[in-house]
Design a protein around this motif. Sequence first.
Motif, PDB file in Angstrom:
ATOM      1  N   SER A 195       0.826  -1.211   0.000  1.00 30.08           N
ATOM      2  CA  SER A 195       0.000   0.000   0.000  1.00 30.08           C
ATOM      3  C   SER A 195       0.854   1.251   0.000  1.00 30.08           C
ATOM      4  O   SER A 195       0.615   2.191  -0.776  1.00 30.08           O
ATOM      5  N   ASP A 196       1.858   1.283   0.852  1.00 26.74           N
ATOM      6  CA  ASP A 196       2.726   2.456   0.934  1.00 26.74           C
ATOM      7  C   ASP A 196       3.436   2.704  -0.392  1.00 26.74           C
ATOM      8  O   ASP A 196       3.564   3.851  -0.839  1.00 26.74           O
ATOM      9  N   GLY A 197       3.892   1.634  -1.024  1.00 27.22           N
ATOM     10  CA  GLY A 197       4.594   1.792  -2.296  1.00 27.22           C
ATOM     11  C   GLY A 197       3.697   2.395  -3.366  1.00 27.22           C
ATOM     12  O   GLY A 197       4.120   3.275  -4.123  1.00 27.22           O
ATOM     13  N   ALA A 198       2.438   1.928  -3.423  1.00 33.83           N
ATOM     14  CA  ALA A 198       1.508   2.459  -4.419  1.00 33.83           C
ATOM     15  C   ALA A 198       1.182   3.920  -4.151  1.00 33.83           C
ATOM     16  O   ALA A 198       1.188   4.763  -5.065  1.00 33.83           O
ATOM     17  N   ILE A 199       0.905   4.253  -2.900  1.00 36.19           N
ATOM     18  CA  ILE A 199       0.534   5.631  -2.567  1.00 36.19           C
ATOM     19  C   ILE A 199       1.710   6.580  -2.761  1.00 36.19           C
ATOM     20  O   ILE A 199       1.538   7.713  -3.223  1.00 36.19           O
ATOM     21  N   GLU A 200       2.903   6.126  -2.431  1.00 39.54           N
ATOM     22  CA  GLU A 200       4.090   6.972  -2.635  1.00 39.54           C
ATOM     23  C   GLU A 200       4.288   7.289  -4.117  1.00 39.54           C
ATOM     24  O   GLU A 200       4.664   8.413  -4.470  1.00 39.54           O
ATOM     25  N   ARG A 201       4.033   6.320  -4.972  1.00 36.81           N
ATOM     26  CA  ARG A 201       4.160   6.577  -6.409  1.00 36.81           C
ATOM     27  C   ARG A 201       3.162   7.632  -6.867  1.00 36.81           C
ATOM     28  O   ARG A 201       3.486   8.526  -7.644  1.00 36.81           O
ATOM     29  N   LEU A 202       1.935   7.545  -6.366  1.00 39.09           N
ATOM     30  CA  LEU A 202       0.925   8.539  -6.730  1.00 39.09           C
ATOM     31  C   LEU A 202       1.253   9.900  -6.132  1.00 39.09           C
ATOM     32  O   LEU A 202       1.045  10.936  -6.779  1.00 39.09           O
ATOM     33  N   LEU A 203       1.767   9.913  -4.916  1.00 43.99           N
ATOM     34  CA  LEU A 203       2.172  11.179  -4.300  1.00 43.99           C
ATOM     35  C   LEU A 203       3.268  11.839  -5.122  1.00 43.99           C
ATOM     36  O   LEU A 203       3.244  13.060  -5.352  1.00 43.99           O
ATOM     37  N   SER A 226     -11.497  -2.869   1.902  1.00 47.46           N
ATOM     38  CA  SER A 226     -11.930  -2.033   3.029  1.00 47.46           C
ATOM     39  C   SER A 226     -10.792  -1.724   3.987  1.00 47.46           C
ATOM     40  O   SER A 226     -10.830  -0.724   4.702  1.00 47.46           O
ATOM     41  N   GLY A 227      -9.782  -2.590   4.026  1.00 49.48           N
ATOM     42  CA  GLY A 227      -8.686  -2.395   4.974  1.00 49.48           C
ATOM     43  C   GLY A 227      -9.063  -2.743   6.397  1.00 49.48           C
ATOM     44  O   GLY A 227      -8.267  -2.561   7.327  1.00 49.48           O
ATOM     45  N   ALA A 228     -10.274  -3.262   6.602  1.00 49.93           N
ATOM     46  CA  ALA A 228     -10.761  -3.535   7.950  1.00 49.93           C
ATOM     47  C   ALA A 228     -10.032  -4.692   8.622  1.00 49.93           C
ATOM     48  O   ALA A 228     -10.128  -4.861   9.832  1.00 49.93           O
ATOM     49  N   SER A 229      -9.303  -5.487   7.844  1.00 49.93           N
ATOM     50  CA  SER A 229      -8.623  -6.647   8.419  1.00 49.93           C
ATOM     51  C   SER A 229      -7.372  -6.258   9.197  1.00 49.93           C
ATOM     52  O   SER A 229      -6.816  -7.078   9.924  1.00 49.93           O
ATOM     53  N   ILE A 230      -6.921  -5.026   9.050  1.00 51.77           N
ATOM     54  CA  ILE A 230      -5.730  -4.551   9.757  1.00 51.77           C
ATOM     55  C   ILE A 230      -6.142  -3.447  10.716  1.00 51.77           C
ATOM     56  O   ILE A 230      -6.934  -2.577  10.367  1.00 51.77           O
ATOM     57  N   SER A 231      -5.597  -3.465  11.923  1.00 50.41           N
ATOM     58  CA  SER A 231      -5.978  -2.482  12.933  1.00 50.41           C
ATOM     59  C   SER A 231      -5.644  -1.065  12.482  1.00 50.41           C
ATOM     60  O   SER A 231      -4.697  -0.842  11.716  1.00 50.41           O
ATOM     61  N   VAL A 232      -6.416  -0.099  12.971  1.00 50.29           N
ATOM     62  CA  VAL A 232      -6.185   1.307  12.647  1.00 50.29           C
ATOM     63  C   VAL A 232      -4.804   1.737  13.097  1.00 50.29           C
ATOM     64  O   VAL A 232      -4.120   2.520  12.428  1.00 50.29           O
ATOM     65  N   GLU A 233      -4.359   1.207  14.237  1.00 49.76           N
ATOM     66  CA  GLU A 233      -3.034   1.571  14.743  1.00 49.76           C
ATOM     67  C   GLU A 233      -1.938   1.172  13.756  1.00 49.76           C
ATOM     68  O   GLU A 233      -1.018   1.949  13.479  1.00 49.76           O
ATOM     69  N   LYS A 234      -2.034  -0.025  13.202  1.00 47.10           N
ATOM     70  CA  LYS A 234      -1.028  -0.473  12.241  1.00 47.10           C
ATOM     71  C   LYS A 234      -1.101   0.319  10.940  1.00 47.10           C
ATOM     72  O   LYS A 234      -0.085   0.513  10.262  1.00 47.10           O
ATOM     73  N   GLN A 235      -2.301   0.783  10.591  1.00 49.40           N
ATOM     74  CA  GLN A 235      -2.484   1.507   9.339  1.00 49.40           C
ATOM     75  C   GLN A 235      -2.158   2.991   9.447  1.00 49.40           C
ATOM     76  O   GLN A 235      -2.215   3.702   8.437  1.00 49.40           O
ATOM     77  N   ALA A 236      -1.828   3.471  10.628  1.00 51.83           N
ATOM     78  CA  ALA A 236      -1.688   4.914  10.847  1.00 51.83           C
ATOM     79  C   ALA A 236      -0.747   5.569   9.842  1.00 51.83           C
ATOM     80  O   ALA A 236      -1.057   6.614   9.255  1.00 51.83           O
ATOM     81  N   GLY A 237       0.409   4.961   9.623  1.00 52.08           N
ATOM     82  CA  GLY A 237       1.379   5.540   8.700  1.00 52.08           C
ATOM     83  C   GLY A 237       0.867   5.558   7.268  1.00 52.08           C
ATOM     84  O   GLY A 237       1.056   6.540   6.535  1.00 52.08           O
ATOM     85  N   THR A 238       0.208   4.491   6.858  1.00 46.37           N
ATOM     86  CA  THR A 238      -0.340   4.405   5.510  1.00 46.37           C
ATOM     87  C   THR A 238      -1.464   5.415   5.311  1.00 46.37           C
ATOM     88  O   THR A 238      -1.557   6.068   4.261  1.00 46.37           O
ATOM     89  N   LEU A 239      -2.322   5.564   6.318  1.00 47.63           N
ATOM     90  CA  LEU A 239      -3.416   6.532   6.232  1.00 47.63           C
ATOM     91  C   LEU A 239      -2.878   7.962   6.140  1.00 47.63           C
ATOM     92  O   LEU A 239      -3.404   8.789   5.386  1.00 47.63           O
ATOM     93  N   GLU A 240      -1.823   8.251   6.893  1.00 50.47           N
ATOM     94  CA  GLU A 240      -1.218   9.584   6.840  1.00 50.47           C
ATOM     95  C   GLU A 240      -0.619   9.842   5.467  1.00 50.47           C
ATOM     96  O   GLU A 240      -0.740  10.947   4.915  1.00 50.47           O
ATOM     97  N   LEU A 241      -0.004   8.825   4.879  1.00 52.80           N
ATOM     98  CA  LEU A 241       0.553   8.957   3.537  1.00 52.80           C
ATOM     99  C   LEU A 241      -0.559   9.210   2.522  1.00 52.80           C
ATOM    100  O   LEU A 241      -0.419  10.040   1.611  1.00 52.80           O
TER     101      LEU A 241
END
Length: 211
Positions: free
Chosen positions: A73-81, A123-138
Motif C-alpha cells: 500500500s505504501d509503495g503504491a501511494i508513494e508513487r501517486l504522491l 476495506s482495509g478492515a482486516s488490519i488495525s487502525v493503529e497499524k495503518q496509521a502511517g499508511t493513512l497519513e501517507l
Amino acid sequence: MTLVLKNPHKSARKPKGDGHLRRGEILAAAEKIFIAEGYAGATIRKIADAVGVSSTALYMHFRDKDQILLEISDGAIERLLNLNTDIGGRQIDPVSRVRLMLEAYMRFALENPNTYELVFCGSGASISVEKQAGTLELGDRCFEKFSEPFREIAAAGRLRSGTAQSAAEVLWAGCHGLVSLLITKPNRTWSSSEDLMGVMLDGLLNGLVTD
C-alpha cells in the motif's frame, strides 16, 4: 499410478546459497495471493511457497502479512504522491494540473491492476487502525497534494458548485469508480480505456469548473 496434485501457488524451492531473497519477490507473490484468495485466505506459508522459500526465510524480511500488505500500500501511494507532486509543481492552469493528475492516477490503476485492486478496492478492515496509521497519513498527504489546485480554482470563483474539498472528492471518486469497473469487470465489452477516461474527465471538469 498415483497422481500428485501440485499447489498452484508453489514454486520450486530456492537452493541454499542462491543469494539473498529480494523483498520485491515476496511483495509480488503476496499481491497475487491476496487478490486470488482474499486477505484472510492468504497465509505466510502460501506466500513463501509461491516465492520458493521457507516461512522462516520470509520472516527474515516481514514480521507478518499485515506488514506485507502495508508495504504494498505504501509503495503504491508513494508513487501517486510523487506523480501529484511533480504535476502540482508545473506552472500551468490549475484545471490542467487536475486533469493531468487524474489521468496519471487512472493510468497507474490500469497499468497496475492487481496493486490497485488490493490497495484501493479493499476495506482495509482486516488490519488495525493503529497499524495503518502511517499508511493513512501517507494517503492524506497524497490527497492533499491533489486538492491544492482545487483551492486555486475555488479562490478564482471558477467552481460551479460545492467547495474545493467536495469537488476534489467527487472527481477522485468518479475516476476511481471508472478504473475499478474496468479492472474488476474485464469481460464486459468496454469502449477503449482512453476514450472512457477522456469522456469522464471532460464531463466532470466541464460540469464543475467554468472557463
